[in-house]
Design a protein around this motif. Structure first.
Motif, PDB file in Angstrom:
ATOM      1  N   PHE A   1       0.748  -1.218   0.349  1.00  0.00           N
ATOM      2  CA  PHE A   1       0.055   0.047  -0.133  1.00  0.00           C
ATOM      3  C   PHE A   1       0.861   1.273   0.038  1.00  0.00           C
ATOM      4  CE2 PHE A   1      -3.213   2.960   1.609  1.00  0.00           C
ATOM      5  CZ  PHE A   1      -4.434   2.358   0.870  1.00  0.00           C
ATOM      6  N   SER A   2       1.928   1.251   0.825  1.00  0.00           N
ATOM      7  CA  SER A   2       2.709   2.466   0.931  1.00  0.00           C
ATOM      8  C   SER A   2       3.616   2.671  -0.416  1.00  0.00           C
ATOM      9  CB  SER A   2       3.530   2.274   2.008  1.00  0.00           C
ATOM     10  OG  SER A   2       4.644   1.181   2.144  1.00  0.00           O
ATOM     11  N   ASP A   3       3.913   1.741  -0.938  1.00  0.00           N
ATOM     12  CA  ASP A   3       4.526   1.750  -2.465  1.00  0.00           C
ATOM     13  C   ASP A   3       3.835   2.346  -3.144  1.00  0.00           C
ATOM     14  OD1 ASP A   3       6.909   0.083  -1.356  1.00  0.00           O
ATOM     15  OD2 ASP A   3       5.776  -1.708  -1.917  1.00  0.00           O
ATOM     16  N   LEU A   4       2.561   2.267  -3.480  1.00  0.00           N
ATOM     17  CA  LEU A   4       1.607   2.865  -4.425  1.00  0.00           C
ATOM     18  C   LEU A   4       1.707   4.557  -4.231  1.00  0.00           C
ATOM     19  CD1 LEU A   4      -1.522   0.448  -4.685  1.00  0.00           C
ATOM     20  CD2 LEU A   4       0.784   0.691  -5.902  1.00  0.00           C
ATOM     21  N   GLU A   5       1.687   4.778  -2.788  1.00  0.00           N
ATOM     22  CA  GLU A   5       1.560   6.340  -2.765  1.00  0.00           C
ATOM     23  C   GLU A   5       2.826   6.951  -3.324  1.00  0.00           C
ATOM     24  OE1 GLU A   5       0.158   8.063   0.970  1.00  0.00           O
ATOM     25  OE2 GLU A   5       0.612   6.018   1.793  1.00  0.00           O
ATOM     26  N   ARG A   6       4.131   6.600  -3.310  1.00  0.00           N
ATOM     27  CA  ARG A   6       5.290   7.316  -3.854  1.00  0.00           C
ATOM     28  C   ARG A   6       5.602   6.869  -5.250  1.00  0.00           C
ATOM     29  NH1 ARG A   6       7.421   3.701   0.342  1.00  0.00           N
ATOM     30  NH2 ARG A   6       8.672   2.332  -0.455  1.00  0.00           N
ATOM     31  N   MET A   7       5.182   5.904  -5.745  1.00  0.00           N
ATOM     32  CA  MET A   7       5.379   5.281  -6.905  1.00  0.00           C
ATOM     33  C   MET A   7       4.815   6.326  -8.371  1.00  0.00           C
ATOM     34  SD  MET A   7       4.238   1.999  -8.866  1.00  0.00           S
ATOM     35  CE  MET A   7       4.374   0.912  -7.562  1.00  0.00           C
ATOM     36  N   THR A   8       5.732   6.506  -8.945  1.00  0.00           N
ATOM     37  CA  THR A   8       5.415   7.122 -10.546  1.00  0.00           C
ATOM     38  C   THR A   8       5.574   6.210 -11.507  1.00  0.00           C
ATOM     39  OG1 THR A   8       5.911   9.406  -9.695  1.00  0.00           O
ATOM     40  CG2 THR A   8       6.108   9.120 -12.133  1.00  0.00           C
ATOM     41  N   LEU A   9       4.871   5.885 -12.537  1.00  0.00           N
ATOM     42  CA  LEU A   9       5.036   4.958 -13.657  1.00  0.00           C
ATOM     43  C   LEU A   9       5.423   6.111 -14.833  1.00  0.00           C
ATOM     44  CD1 LEU A   9       2.121   2.604 -13.239  1.00  0.00           C
ATOM     45  CD2 LEU A   9       4.764   2.169 -12.510  1.00  0.00           C
ATOM     46  N   MET A  10       6.632   5.775 -15.481  1.00  0.00           N
ATOM     47  CA  MET A  10       7.048   6.571 -16.777  1.00  0.00           C
ATOM     48  C   MET A  10       7.058   5.530 -17.684  1.00  0.00           C
ATOM     49  SD  MET A  10       7.893   9.557 -15.339  1.00  0.00           S
ATOM     50  CE  MET A  10       8.934  10.284 -16.737  1.00  0.00           C
ATOM     51  N   SER A  11       6.758   6.098 -18.979  1.00  0.00           N
ATOM     52  CA  SER A  11       6.971   5.331 -20.355  1.00  0.00           C
ATOM     53  C   SER A  11       7.322   6.027 -21.406  1.00  0.00           C
ATOM     54  CB  SER A  11       5.455   4.552 -20.317  1.00  0.00           C
ATOM     55  OG  SER A  11       5.588   3.818 -21.598  1.00  0.00           O
ATOM     56  N   ASP A  12       7.897   5.466 -22.229  1.00  0.00           N
ATOM     57  CA  ASP A  12       7.798   6.167 -23.664  1.00  0.00           C
ATOM     58  C   ASP A  12       7.063   5.570 -24.768  1.00  0.00           C
ATOM     59  OD1 ASP A  12       9.141   3.839 -23.963  1.00  0.00           O
ATOM     60  OD2 ASP A  12      10.801   4.294 -24.757  1.00  0.00           O
ATOM     61  N   GLY A  13       6.215   4.782 -24.185  1.00  0.00           N
ATOM     62  CA  GLY A  13       5.088   4.174 -25.283  1.00  0.00           C
ATOM     63  C   GLY A  13       5.419   2.478 -25.290  1.00  0.00           C
ATOM     64  N   ALA A  14       6.531   2.316 -25.129  1.00  0.00           N
ATOM     65  CA  ALA A  14       7.115   0.999 -25.498  1.00  0.00           C
ATOM     66  C   ALA A  14       7.551   0.137 -24.307  1.00  0.00           C
ATOM     67  CB  ALA A  14       8.048   0.792 -26.660  1.00  0.00           C
ATOM     68  N   THR A  15       7.821   0.971 -23.189  1.00  0.00           N
ATOM     69  CA  THR A  15       8.393   0.426 -22.270  1.00  0.00           C
ATOM     70  C   THR A  15       7.935   1.046 -20.861  1.00  0.00           C
ATOM     71  OG1 THR A  15      10.513   0.567 -23.188  1.00  0.00           O
ATOM     72  CG2 THR A  15      10.794   0.260 -20.830  1.00  0.00           C
ATOM     73  N   VAL A  16       7.718   0.528 -19.801  1.00  0.00           N
ATOM     74  CA  VAL A  16       6.992   1.151 -18.525  1.00  0.00           C
ATOM     75  C   VAL A  16       7.892   0.889 -17.360  1.00  0.00           C
ATOM     76  CG1 VAL A  16       5.241   1.123 -16.854  1.00  0.00           C
ATOM     77  CG2 VAL A  16       4.657   0.610 -19.222  1.00  0.00           C
ATOM     78  N   TYR A  17       8.450   2.102 -16.797  1.00  0.00           N
ATOM     79  CA  TYR A  17       9.448   1.963 -15.577  1.00  0.00           C
ATOM     80  C   TYR A  17       8.608   2.401 -14.517  1.00  0.00           C
ATOM     81  CZ  TYR A  17      13.122   2.121 -19.094  1.00  0.00           C
ATOM     82  OH  TYR A  17      13.949   1.761 -20.239  1.00  0.00           O
TER      83      TYR A  17
END
Length: 212
Positions: free
Chosen positions: A131-147
């Protein structure tokens, strides 16, 4: 390592702090999921947050999607309701608060052209995280890759390297969904009673208290 649209790997060197982390199916980092007991009900005898679910139309309204999208994603296993699936004619799916957050994130990924197989990987990753991980997570992408990024420095690293074209701050999406659902109707899982104006922010507060 990073995952691309065709499943091949390549890309940026790993950082010493463990991120930004490319999501790659079964190769993804083991989840740091925290033990999560059901929170106690709020003062006044109302239902505990985990005792409340949301029907399809409510989930659609909060996530900004159509019912056709919701139905298709459930039938194809992209985002399935974790509270109650539909069992034939006459039954209604019931979505949890976290499900609705995931629905909204999927919508944003699709709108920006992220490959479907990478969206599926991201969905599973979101479900496995604590639960706490989701609060501070940002998902980045260039369209082909998710970080996955968990700090501003990791976001900057991706932007400077050209891997991060757009980002989704999961905590911001979380709060957007909280606000939307607080103005809509939920349903008690145990009795089926309609809950008016239930605020899922209570769930976040309860889990923060337990973590502390």
């Amino acid at each position: 390592m990073r995952v691309t649209g065709d499943g091949t790997t390549g890309g940026i060197p790993a950082r010493s702090d463990g991120g930004p982390y490319p999501l790659h199916g079964s190769a993804a980092r083991p989840a740091r999921r925290q033990p999560e007991a059901a929170p106690a009900g709020p003062a006044g005898g109302g239902p505990a947050p985990e005792q409340v679910g949301y029907r399809g139309p409510t989930a659609c309204a909060a996530a900004g999607i159509t019912y056709r999208q919701l139905d298709y994603w459930a039938r194809t296993g992209l985002v399935e309701p974790t509270v109650r699936p539909a069992f034939g004619s006459g039954t209604q799916r019931l979505y949890s608060f976290r499900d609705v957050v995931v629905l909204k994130i999927v919508k944003r990924f699709l709108d920006t052209g992220v490959a479907l197989q990478n969206i599926r990987t991201a969905v599973q990753h979101l479900r496995d995280r604590g639960f706490s991980d989701l609060e501070r997570m940002t998902l980045m992408s260039d369209g082909a890759t998710v970080y996955e990024c968990t700090s501003p420095d990791q976001v900057v690293s991706l932007l400077e390297g050209g891997q991060g074209i757009f980002g989704i701050a999961v905590g911001v999406v979380w709060r957007d969904v909280e606000k939307a659902l607080s103005q809509l109707h939920g349903e008690r899982i145990d009795t089926g009673e309609t809950v008016v104006g239930h605020n899922p922010a209570d769930e976040l507060a309860a889990r923060r208290n337990r973590a502390g």
